[in-house]
Motif scaffolding. Sequence first.
Motif, PDB file in Angstrom:
ATOM      1  N   ASP A   5     -24.453 -22.545  54.294  1.00 23.03           N
ATOM      2  CA  ASP A   5     -23.185 -21.895  53.331  1.00 23.03           C
ATOM      3  C   ASP A   5     -23.728 -20.466  53.100  1.00 23.03           C
ATOM      4  OD1 ASP A   5     -21.031 -21.923  51.607  1.00 23.03           O
ATOM      5  OD2 ASP A   5     -22.601 -21.884  49.955  1.00 23.03           O
ATOM      6  N   VAL A   6     -22.940 -19.457  53.373  1.00 28.59           N
ATOM      7  CA  VAL A   6     -23.281 -18.113  52.782  1.00 28.59           C
ATOM      8  C   VAL A   6     -22.426 -17.977  51.611  1.00 28.59           C
ATOM      9  CG1 VAL A   6     -23.146 -15.835  53.465  1.00 28.59           C
ATOM     10  CG2 VAL A   6     -23.894 -17.616  55.187  1.00 28.59           C
ATOM     11  N   ASP A   7     -22.794 -17.367  50.347  1.00 27.09           N
ATOM     12  CA  ASP A   7     -21.980 -16.747  49.461  1.00 27.09           C
ATOM     13  C   ASP A   7     -21.365 -15.409  49.784  1.00 27.09           C
ATOM     14  OD1 ASP A   7     -21.236 -15.761  47.003  1.00 27.09           O
ATOM     15  OD2 ASP A   7     -23.072 -16.675  45.893  1.00 27.09           O
ATOM     16  N   LYS A  10     -21.944 -12.409  47.592  1.00 32.44           N
ATOM     17  CA  LYS A  10     -23.469 -11.875  47.368  1.00 32.44           C
ATOM     18  C   LYS A  10     -23.470 -11.139  48.751  1.00 32.44           C
ATOM     19  CE  LYS A  10     -26.292 -14.928  44.506  1.00 32.44           C
ATOM     20  NZ  LYS A  10     -27.350 -16.012  44.572  1.00 32.44           N
ATOM     21  N   CYS A  11     -23.166 -11.651  49.978  1.00 26.30           N
ATOM     22  CA  CYS A  11     -23.650 -11.127  51.284  1.00 26.30           C
ATOM     23  C   CYS A  11     -22.862  -9.602  51.311  1.00 26.30           C
ATOM     24  CB  CYS A  11     -23.017 -12.103  52.323  1.00 26.30           C
ATOM     25  SG  CYS A  11     -22.894 -11.121  53.953  1.00 26.30           S
ATOM     26  N   GLN A  12     -23.994  -8.911  51.912  1.00 28.28           N
ATOM     27  CA  GLN A  12     -23.486  -7.478  52.033  1.00 28.28           C
ATOM     28  C   GLN A  12     -23.539  -6.920  53.599  1.00 28.28           C
ATOM     29  OE1 GLN A  12     -22.901  -4.989  49.698  1.00 28.28           O
ATOM     30  NE2 GLN A  12     -22.728  -6.607  48.000  1.00 28.28           N
ATOM     31  N   HIS A  13     -23.499  -8.178  54.339  1.00 29.53           N
ATOM     32  CA  HIS A  13     -23.429  -7.840  55.944  1.00 29.53           C
ATOM     33  C   HIS A  13     -24.524  -6.983  56.029  1.00 29.53           C
ATOM     34  CE1 HIS A  13     -19.560  -9.459  54.902  1.00 29.53           C
ATOM     35  NE2 HIS A  13     -19.395  -8.712  53.969  1.00 29.53           N
ATOM     36  N   TYR A  14     -25.562  -7.170  55.938  1.00 26.95           N
ATOM     37  CA  TYR A  14     -26.820  -6.513  56.356  1.00 26.95           C
ATOM     38  C   TYR A  14     -27.229  -6.770  57.742  1.00 26.95           C
ATOM     39  CZ  TYR A  14     -27.899  -3.907  52.265  1.00 26.95           C
ATOM     40  OH  TYR A  14     -27.903  -2.948  51.334  1.00 26.95           O
ATOM     41  N   GLY A  15     -27.051  -8.169  58.163  1.00 24.63           N
ATOM     42  CA  GLY A  15     -27.212  -8.846  59.326  1.00 24.63           C
ATOM     43  C   GLY A  15     -28.535  -8.852  59.850  1.00 24.63           C
ATOM     44  N   GLN A  16     -29.521  -9.252  58.675  1.00 24.08           N
ATOM     45  CA  GLN A  16     -30.998  -9.746  59.017  1.00 24.08           C
ATOM     46  C   GLN A  16     -30.820 -11.026  59.406  1.00 24.08           C
ATOM     47  OE1 GLN A  16     -33.463  -7.703  58.196  1.00 24.08           O
ATOM     48  NE2 GLN A  16     -31.923  -6.010  57.553  1.00 24.08           N
ATOM     49  N   CYS A  17     -30.055 -11.771  58.924  1.00 23.37           N
ATOM     50  CA  CYS A  17     -29.998 -13.170  59.517  1.00 23.37           C
ATOM     51  C   CYS A  17     -29.663 -13.349  60.880  1.00 23.37           C
ATOM     52  CB  CYS A  17     -28.608 -13.959  58.589  1.00 23.37           C
ATOM     53  SG  CYS A  17     -27.179 -13.063  58.807  1.00 23.37           S
ATOM     54  N   VAL A  18     -28.955 -12.210  61.626  1.00 24.50           N
ATOM     55  CA  VAL A  18     -28.692 -12.408  62.972  1.00 24.50           C
ATOM     56  C   VAL A  18     -29.851 -12.378  63.889  1.00 24.50           C
ATOM     57  CG1 VAL A  18     -27.308 -11.333  64.849  1.00 24.50           C
ATOM     58  CG2 VAL A  18     -26.346 -11.225  62.477  1.00 24.50           C
ATOM     59  N   LYS A  32     -18.760  -7.025  59.793  1.00 24.14           N
ATOM     60  CA  LYS A  32     -18.806  -8.104  58.963  1.00 24.14           C
ATOM     61  C   LYS A  32     -19.427  -9.499  59.525  1.00 24.14           C
ATOM     62  CE  LYS A  32     -16.133  -5.845  55.828  1.00 24.14           C
ATOM     63  NZ  LYS A  32     -17.185  -4.933  55.405  1.00 24.14           N
ATOM     64  N   LEU A  33     -20.104 -10.152  58.719  1.00 24.77           N
ATOM     65  CA  LEU A  33     -20.870 -11.351  58.780  1.00 24.77           C
ATOM     66  C   LEU A  33     -19.738 -12.461  59.469  1.00 24.77           C
ATOM     67  CD1 LEU A  33     -23.343 -12.863  59.158  1.00 24.77           C
ATOM     68  CD2 LEU A  33     -22.933 -14.018  56.915  1.00 24.77           C
ATOM     69  N   GLU A  34     -20.162 -13.138  60.365  1.00 25.72           N
ATOM     70  CA  GLU A  34     -19.350 -14.450  60.643  1.00 25.72           C
ATOM     71  C   GLU A  34     -20.555 -15.572  60.998  1.00 25.72           C
ATOM     72  OE1 GLU A  34     -16.786 -13.506  64.072  1.00 25.72           O
ATOM     73  OE2 GLU A  34     -15.276 -12.740  62.607  1.00 25.72           O
ATOM     74  N   VAL A  53     -35.081 -14.249  55.157  1.00 30.63           N
ATOM     75  CA  VAL A  53     -34.936 -12.564  55.502  1.00 30.63           C
ATOM     76  C   VAL A  53     -33.665 -12.150  54.822  1.00 30.63           C
ATOM     77  CG1 VAL A  53     -36.331 -12.893  57.575  1.00 30.63           C
ATOM     78  CG2 VAL A  53     -33.776 -12.763  57.520  1.00 30.63           C
ATOM     79  N   CYS A  54     -32.888 -12.778  54.359  1.00 29.86           N
ATOM     80  CA  CYS A  54     -31.598 -12.468  53.723  1.00 29.86           C
ATOM     81  C   CYS A  54     -31.778 -11.527  52.447  1.00 29.86           C
ATOM     82  CB  CYS A  54     -30.756 -13.495  53.386  1.00 29.86           C
ATOM     83  SG  CYS A  54     -28.959 -12.697  52.417  1.00 29.86           S
ATOM     84  N   PRO A  55     -31.687 -10.333  52.451  1.00 36.47           N
ATOM     85  CA  PRO A  55     -32.082  -9.551  50.968  1.00 36.47           C
ATOM     86  C   PRO A  55     -31.121  -9.955  50.213  1.00 36.47           C
ATOM     87  CG  PRO A  55     -31.258  -7.972  53.003  1.00 36.47           C
ATOM     88  CD  PRO A  55     -30.972  -9.695  53.561  1.00 36.47           C
ATOM     89  N   MET A  56     -30.017 -10.388  50.282  1.00 33.03           N
ATOM     90  CA  MET A  56     -29.307 -10.740  49.219  1.00 33.03           C
ATOM     91  C   MET A  56     -29.481 -12.213  48.743  1.00 33.03           C
ATOM     92  SD  MET A  56     -28.205  -7.837  49.174  1.00 33.03           S
ATOM     93  CE  MET A  56     -27.325  -7.818  47.597  1.00 33.03           C
ATOM     94  N   GLN A  57     -30.274 -12.913  49.418  1.00 39.63           N
ATOM     95  CA  GLN A  57     -30.345 -14.380  49.255  1.00 39.63           C
ATOM     96  C   GLN A  57     -29.080 -15.070  49.133  1.00 39.63           C
ATOM     97  OE1 GLN A  57     -34.112 -16.052  48.793  1.00 39.63           O
ATOM     98  NE2 GLN A  57     -33.901 -14.432  50.398  1.00 39.63           N
ATOM     99  N   ALA A  58     -28.217 -14.838  49.980  1.00 38.80           N
ATOM    100  CA  ALA A  58     -26.995 -15.373  50.119  1.00 38.80           C
ATOM    101  C   ALA A  58     -26.754 -16.671  50.855  1.00 38.80           C
ATOM    102  CB  ALA A  58     -25.923 -14.284  50.580  1.00 38.80           C
ATOM    103  N   ILE A  59     -27.853 -17.162  51.684  1.00 46.68           N
ATOM    104  CA  ILE A  59     -27.746 -18.046  52.413  1.00 46.68           C
ATOM    105  C   ILE A  59     -28.375 -19.440  51.909  1.00 46.68           C
ATOM    106  CG2 ILE A  59     -27.945 -18.845  54.850  1.00 46.68           C
ATOM    107  CD1 ILE A  59     -28.550 -15.996  55.847  1.00 46.68           C
ATOM    108  N   SER A  60     -27.601 -20.456  51.932  1.00 48.04           N
ATOM    109  CA  SER A  60     -28.116 -21.786  51.714  1.00 48.04           C
ATOM    110  C   SER A  60     -27.913 -22.788  52.530  1.00 48.04           C
ATOM    111  CB  SER A  60     -27.952 -22.148  50.130  1.00 48.04           C
ATOM    112  OG  SER A  60     -26.618 -22.174  50.042  1.00 48.04           O
TER     113      SER A  60
HETATM  114  S1  SF4 Z   1     -28.765 -11.370  55.813  1.00 48.35           S
HETATM  115 FE1  SF4 Z   1     -27.624 -12.140  54.058  1.00 48.35          FE
HETATM  116  S2  SF4 Z   1     -26.427 -10.268  53.277  1.00 48.35           S
HETATM  117 FE2  SF4 Z   1     -27.071 -10.027  55.439  1.00 48.35          FE
HETATM  118  S3  SF4 Z   1     -25.346 -10.490  56.751  1.00 48.35           S
HETATM  119 FE3  SF4 Z   1     -26.789 -12.396  56.705  1.00 48.35          FE
HETATM  120  S4  SF4 Z   1     -26.083 -13.518  54.954  1.00 48.35           S
HETATM  121 FE4  SF4 Z   1     -25.261 -11.486  54.720  1.00 48.35          FE
END
Ligand code: SF4
Lengths: 63, 401
Positions: A5-7, A10-18, A32-34, A53-60
């Motif tokens: 789940d990604v909130d 909160k997500c700012q589309h930084y793309g670190q998760c990628v 934008k994140l998909e 690594v998600c700076p916004m701690q948006a992923i769970s």
């Molecule tokens: S790392 Fe976090 S803030 Fe960045 S795109 Fe992924 S979910 Fe969104």
Amino acid sequence: MITIDVDMDKCQHYGQCVFEAPDIFALNDNDKLEFVATANDSRRSDVESAVDVCPMQAISIVE
Amino acid sequence: MSKSVVIVGASMGGLRAAEALRNNGFEGQVTVIGAEVHAPYNRPPLSKEVLAKEVTHDAVAFKLRTQVEDVIWHLGDPATSVDLETQVVTTNSGKAFDYDGLVIASGLRPRTLELPNGKLSGRHTVRTLDDAIRLRTDLVPGARVIVAGAGFIGCEVAATARGLGCEVTNVAIDSFPMIRPLGEKLAAELQRRHESHGVSFRLGHGIKDLIGKDSLSGLILDDGESLEATVLVEAISSHCNVEWLANTNLDISNGVLTDSALRAVTTEGQSVEGVYVVGDLARFANPLFDDDARRIEHWNIPTETGKRVGAVLSAYLEQADNFAELAALPFAPLPSFWSDQYDMKIQGFGMPGLADRYELADGELSGELVMAYFRNDVLIGVVGIGMTSEVMKYRKQLLGT
Ligand code: SF4
Ligand SMILES: Cc1cc2nc3c(=O)[nH]c(=O)nc-3n(C[C@H](O)[C@H](O)[C@H](O)COP(=O)(O)OP(=O)(O)OC[C@H]3O[C@@H](n4cnc5c(N)ncnc54)[C@H](O)[C@@H]3O)c2cc1C
């Protein structure tokens, strides 16, 4: 299977998760994140790294 | 008897080290000693979105994974000393904790200005949750706020306070905001953007004294100018929380010096087996750049160092055959940072602060952009405002992939 789940509030589309799990998270042409919401158990450790690594701690990972 | 680990510092670095010990199969006792009463939480939102809304532990707490369910959290009782010979950490309340492995994760605290009329209410710093809760109540619309320090945290607080309707002045001895990591060109542009949002700057100036009786009503700059203010936020620089290590022979001249396995190093240059450092305190040489040991105060470092320590320390404690091999692996984490100010998403990788030259690599200075930083003509850092995909191309290049 694990459920991801990604909130999106909160997500700012930084793309670190990628970088951690490119098969699950991606930035589209508009930066934008998909993401895919379910993954094999074998992907758990990479998804946990993405959570870390998600700076916004948006992923769970929904248990 | 099974081995035990004591981690001093219950923040991100301490948490990541605990998780990594478990992920690497360490089954002995793990105790985390923390000065704050709170379970680990995420600091960056404290100057940004959480400060703009409501500051609560829930809004910033790290989720505790099942791996760390059996970790013992000894909170609200700081470590006051350690004996590296007998391997015992002592806390403020007089409790003693034996260890086989020690992780130093006690981070930084803000430095505050020493001023003759310094004992006034209205002074703030932003490092802890409690700091941010206190600051939030003072950031009311119309409040006159002075932010001392024009680094990332100072600029974020300035932007957030403007968003909350405060009158904001930034005072700093630097010539431009965030100039050290970003260079003059981008720093001057960011100053312009802050000004267009209504922040005034007094750059190249220090604060000489405060005005007020019990509570702050203003301050005097070193050139004699006086400014009205009821809130002063000090984001000038930090002290390392290493006092509890004072009676050891570790090199604590700036953070804690480590080798590439993140083992603490003595003033004689000897690595100490079983004693490791993570997070903002770890001063290590990064082969991505050069041989100089540096501390890196970025958010990805607690995770990178925590993972490394978890792997090496668990192998050490379990006397694994591959310990020496693991400890000798190079450690080369790419520093990464970001900052939210107004609607700008600033994102950077590498060490742009080390550059001798930079150039606008993409976009426009007045809009979204990518700035590339070079040292001896080698790419050493990249900073973007927006343009995530383009920034990521340079990130790849920095990693040499
Ligand atoms: S790392 Fe976090 S803030 Fe960045 S795109 Fe992924 S979910 Fe969104
Ligand atoms: C307001 C703010 C905004 C930030 N924003 C960003 C950002 O946008 N991007 C970015 O990359 N980085 C940012 N950072 C930096 C990032 O948060 C830090 O790099 C990170 O918190 C470091 O983690 P740490 O665990 O090493 O240390 P800390 O988080 O400093 O934790 C150390 C802990 O140890 C405790 N402690 C101290 N002494 C003792 C003792 N003797 N015994 C027991 N416990 C002790 C402290 O109370 C603290 O809880 C920000 C930091 C702050 C404060």
